[in-house]
Scaffold this motif. Structure first.
Motif, PDB file in Angstrom:
ATOM      1  N   PRO A  48      -2.051  27.769 -13.911  1.00  0.00           N
ATOM      2  CA  PRO A  48      -2.034  26.383 -13.416  1.00  0.00           C
ATOM      3  C   PRO A  48      -2.699  26.270 -12.048  1.00  0.00           C
ATOM      4  CG  PRO A  48       0.104  26.977 -14.323  1.00  0.00           C
ATOM      5  CD  PRO A  48      -0.701  28.236 -14.280  1.00  0.00           C
ATOM      6  N   THR A  49      -3.369  25.138 -11.829  1.00  0.00           N
ATOM      7  CA  THR A  49      -4.149  24.960 -10.602  1.00  0.00           C
ATOM      8  C   THR A  49      -3.325  24.450  -9.427  1.00  0.00           C
ATOM      9  OG1 THR A  49      -4.739  22.707 -11.261  1.00  0.00           O
ATOM     10  CG2 THR A  49      -6.250  24.472 -11.908  1.00  0.00           C
ATOM     11  N   ASN A  50      -2.018  24.268  -9.604  1.00  0.00           N
ATOM     12  CA  ASN A  50      -1.228  23.648  -8.529  1.00  0.00           C
ATOM     13  C   ASN A  50      -0.890  24.600  -7.391  1.00  0.00           C
ATOM     14  OD1 ASN A  50       0.526  25.177 -10.043  1.00  0.00           O
ATOM     15  ND2 ASN A  50       2.164  23.659 -10.110  1.00  0.00           N
ATOM     16  N   LYS A  51      -1.243  25.893  -7.530  1.00  0.00           N
ATOM     17  CA  LYS A  51      -0.975  26.846  -6.458  1.00  0.00           C
ATOM     18  C   LYS A  51      -2.206  27.723  -6.218  1.00  0.00           C
ATOM     19  CE  LYS A  51       4.002  26.996  -7.394  1.00  0.00           C
ATOM     20  NZ  LYS A  51       5.163  27.850  -7.780  1.00  0.00           N
ATOM     21  N   PRO A  52      -3.284  27.106  -5.715  1.00  0.00           N
ATOM     22  CA  PRO A  52      -4.518  27.890  -5.549  1.00  0.00           C
ATOM     23  C   PRO A  52      -4.376  29.034  -4.556  1.00  0.00           C
ATOM     24  CG  PRO A  52      -4.701  25.736  -4.484  1.00  0.00           C
ATOM     25  CD  PRO A  52      -3.450  25.699  -5.305  1.00  0.00           C
ATOM     26  N   HIS A  53      -3.454  28.919  -3.612  1.00  0.00           N
ATOM     27  CA  HIS A  53      -3.290  30.003  -2.644  1.00  0.00           C
ATOM     28  C   HIS A  53      -2.837  31.294  -3.307  1.00  0.00           C
ATOM     29  CE1 HIS A  53       0.734  28.292  -3.133  1.00  0.00           C
ATOM     30  NE2 HIS A  53       1.231  29.429  -2.709  1.00  0.00           N
ATOM     31  N   ARG A  54      -2.162  31.173  -4.459  1.00  0.00           N
ATOM     32  CA  ARG A  54      -1.702  32.359  -5.147  1.00  0.00           C
ATOM     33  C   ARG A  54      -2.876  33.162  -5.699  1.00  0.00           C
ATOM     34  NH1 ARG A  54       2.560  34.779  -4.430  1.00  0.00           N
ATOM     35  NH2 ARG A  54       3.280  35.098  -6.575  1.00  0.00           N
ATOM     36  N   LEU A  55      -3.974  32.465  -6.050  1.00  0.00           N
ATOM     37  CA  LEU A  55      -5.163  33.179  -6.514  1.00  0.00           C
ATOM     38  C   LEU A  55      -5.737  34.047  -5.397  1.00  0.00           C
ATOM     39  CD1 LEU A  55      -7.311  30.776  -8.715  1.00  0.00           C
ATOM     40  CD2 LEU A  55      -6.014  32.781  -9.416  1.00  0.00           C
ATOM     41  N   ALA A  56      -5.768  33.505  -4.190  1.00  0.00           N
ATOM     42  CA  ALA A  56      -6.270  34.278  -3.061  1.00  0.00           C
ATOM     43  C   ALA A  56      -5.383  35.494  -2.803  1.00  0.00           C
ATOM     44  CB  ALA A  56      -6.338  33.399  -1.818  1.00  0.00           C
ATOM     45  N   GLN A  57      -4.072  35.312  -2.909  1.00  0.00           N
ATOM     46  CA  GLN A  57      -3.153  36.429  -2.723  1.00  0.00           C
ATOM     47  C   GLN A  57      -3.368  37.493  -3.789  1.00  0.00           C
ATOM     48  OE1 GLN A  57       0.672  34.492  -2.776  1.00  0.00           O
ATOM     49  NE2 GLN A  57       0.457  33.666  -0.686  1.00  0.00           N
ATOM     50  N   LEU A  58      -3.535  37.046  -5.045  1.00  0.00           N
ATOM     51  CA  LEU A  58      -3.759  37.989  -6.132  1.00  0.00           C
ATOM     52  C   LEU A  58      -5.050  38.766  -5.925  1.00  0.00           C
ATOM     53  CD1 LEU A  58      -3.011  39.133  -8.936  1.00  0.00           C
ATOM     54  CD2 LEU A  58      -4.259  37.213  -9.946  1.00  0.00           C
ATOM     55  N   MET A  66     -12.065  40.532  -9.668  1.00  0.00           N
ATOM     56  CA  MET A  66     -11.512  39.353 -10.333  1.00  0.00           C
ATOM     57  C   MET A  66     -12.574  38.266 -10.367  1.00  0.00           C
ATOM     58  SD  MET A  66      -8.143  37.034  -9.397  1.00  0.00           S
ATOM     59  CE  MET A  66      -8.964  35.923  -8.259  1.00  0.00           C
ATOM     60  N   VAL A  67     -12.787  37.694 -11.548  1.00  0.00           N
ATOM     61  CA  VAL A  67     -13.786  36.647 -11.738  1.00  0.00           C
ATOM     62  C   VAL A  67     -13.066  35.327 -11.973  1.00  0.00           C
ATOM     63  CG1 VAL A  67     -15.714  35.839 -13.152  1.00  0.00           C
ATOM     64  CG2 VAL A  67     -15.399  38.300 -12.751  1.00  0.00           C
ATOM     65  N   LEU A  68     -13.353  34.316 -11.144  1.00  0.00           N
ATOM     66  CA  LEU A  68     -12.880  32.962 -11.433  1.00  0.00           C
ATOM     67  C   LEU A  68     -13.872  32.367 -12.421  1.00  0.00           C
ATOM     68  CD1 LEU A  68     -10.998  30.583 -11.012  1.00  0.00           C
ATOM     69  CD2 LEU A  68     -12.326  29.958  -8.984  1.00  0.00           C
ATOM     70  N   ALA A  69     -13.488  32.371 -13.707  1.00  0.00           N
ATOM     71  CA  ALA A  69     -14.453  32.129 -14.782  1.00  0.00           C
ATOM     72  C   ALA A  69     -14.685  30.655 -15.068  1.00  0.00           C
ATOM     73  CB  ALA A  69     -14.004  32.843 -16.051  1.00  0.00           C
ATOM     74  N   ASP A  70     -13.659  29.831 -14.985  1.00  0.00           N
ATOM     75  CA  ASP A  70     -13.838  28.383 -15.112  1.00  0.00           C
ATOM     76  C   ASP A  70     -12.531  27.681 -14.758  1.00  0.00           C
ATOM     77  OD1 ASP A  70     -12.136  28.402 -17.350  1.00  0.00           O
ATOM     78  OD2 ASP A  70     -13.674  27.871 -18.794  1.00  0.00           O
ATOM     79  N   THR A  71     -12.585  26.361 -14.785  1.00  0.00           N
ATOM     80  CA  THR A  71     -11.401  25.514 -14.617  1.00  0.00           C
ATOM     81  C   THR A  71     -11.410  24.505 -15.758  1.00  0.00           C
ATOM     82  OG1 THR A  71     -11.543  25.726 -12.214  1.00  0.00           O
ATOM     83  CG2 THR A  71     -10.128  23.986 -13.074  1.00  0.00           C
ATOM     84  N   VAL A  72     -10.295  24.373 -16.444  1.00  0.00           N
ATOM     85  CA  VAL A  72     -10.238  23.477 -17.600  1.00  0.00           C
ATOM     86  C   VAL A  72      -9.176  22.402 -17.392  1.00  0.00           C
ATOM     87  CG1 VAL A  72     -11.106  25.172 -19.250  1.00  0.00           C
ATOM     88  CG2 VAL A  72      -8.649  25.025 -18.830  1.00  0.00           C
ATOM     89  N   LEU A  73      -9.441  21.240 -17.973  1.00  0.00           N
ATOM     90  CA  LEU A  73      -8.506  20.122 -17.957  1.00  0.00           C
ATOM     91  C   LEU A  73      -8.033  19.858 -19.377  1.00  0.00           C
ATOM     92  CD1 LEU A  73     -10.454  17.585 -15.695  1.00  0.00           C
ATOM     93  CD2 LEU A  73      -8.772  19.298 -14.994  1.00  0.00           C
ATOM     94  N   SER A 235      -4.105  21.163 -15.789  1.00  0.00           N
ATOM     95  CA  SER A 235      -5.351  21.839 -15.402  1.00  0.00           C
ATOM     96  C   SER A 235      -5.048  23.299 -15.122  1.00  0.00           C
ATOM     97  CB  SER A 235      -5.986  21.178 -14.177  1.00  0.00           C
ATOM     98  OG  SER A 235      -5.077  21.131 -13.091  1.00  0.00           O
ATOM     99  N   HIS A 236      -5.982  24.153 -15.499  1.00  0.00           N
ATOM    100  CA  HIS A 236      -5.790  25.598 -15.364  1.00  0.00           C
ATOM    101  C   HIS A 236      -7.081  26.267 -14.891  1.00  0.00           C
ATOM    102  CE1 HIS A 236      -2.492  24.610 -18.158  1.00  0.00           C
ATOM    103  NE2 HIS A 236      -1.912  25.710 -17.712  1.00  0.00           N
TER     104      HIS A 236
END
Length: 257
Positions: A48-58, A66-73, A235-236
């Protein structure tokens, strides 16, 4: 982590050990343990896109690329409030595809998705040829289904197949999966007609809700879904973690199998 499991079809297609799933909450330690225990080459996750800071931490914690491959709705439609309408183009002929339509389905998928960029194409480990072959395989899984839960429909104009859609029926909703039209198709509002067919089929099998998912940059598709009574609901992010643990040497990019 939740709902992450081995993906046999993708593993066979790309000649790698692939896990995929969803994660409502990121737990880096548990994820790393799963990747190590399963000797994963690529982990594909929807987050889920509601916690983008967690992606940075991961990303900071991972010892792998790690590849941010896309964002889907994901859009949802309550057909009690927005029932399916007749097709805009009365000349369209729609019928469920059968085994004899396999060549037409394969050709349509190739024409429609040959230059379509998906999250697989963002990952340099996956060849475009294998990605396209995977979408053809996916479409055929709907064509060869003998149950209502998976169906493939072809759209004809002047006896020529110009579009297709695949539909999955879940317990409470129908879901438009792989769908598209030839770039040279001349049928005004064709995208809306594909969605209307999904709504008709889902409602005829007792589902009151219908879902559709598209990438964040597909603004035309999003406008069309809103016009057809859908509203944005979820959204993810899609991330790929390229750990390559089962590969003894640097893998060659898989070709068509």
């Amino acid at each position: 982590m939740n709902n992450i499991s081995y993906s046999p079809l993708e593993s066979a297609r790309f000649n790698m050990r692939i896990l995929r799933g969803t994660a409502s909450e990121l737990a880096p330690e548990a994820l790393l343990r799963t990747i190590a225990d399963e000797q994963v080459d690529v982990a594909i996750l929807r987050i889920p896109t509601n916690k983008p800071h967690r992606l940075a931490q991961l990303s900071a914690m991972l010892p792998y690329p790690m590849v941010l491959a896309d964002t889907v709705l994901t859009f949802k439609c309550d057909m009690r409030a927005s029932p399916p309408q007749p097709l805009r183009n009365p000349r369209l002929v729609v019928r469920r595809a059968t085994t004899g339509d396999e060549p037409a389905v394969l050709e349509l998928v190739e024409v429609i998705f040959n230059n379509y960029h998906t999250h697989y194409n963002t990952n340099p480990l996956f060849s475009p040829q294998s990605v396209l072959a995977g979408y053809q395989e996916w479409a055929l899984s709907f064509l060869h289904s003998t149950t209502p839960e998976k169906a493939c429909f072809l759209f004809y104009l002047d006896n020529r197949p110009i579009a297709l859609t695949t539909i999955a029926l879940h317990e409470k909703y129908g879901d438009g999966m792989l769908m598209g039209a030839r770039p040279d198709a001349t049928s005004p509002g064709l995208g809306g007609d594909l969605v209307r067919q999904i709504k008709h089929y889902s409602l005829s099998h007792g589902r009151r809700w219908v879902h559709g998912t598209t990438q964040v940059q597909n603004h035309g598709v999003q406008r069309m879904l809103i016009q057809e009574g859908f509203s944005p609901a979820e959204s993810h992010y899609t991330i790929h973690i390229n750990s390559l643990l089962s590969q003894k040497t640097q893998p060659l990019v898989a070709g068509l199998q």
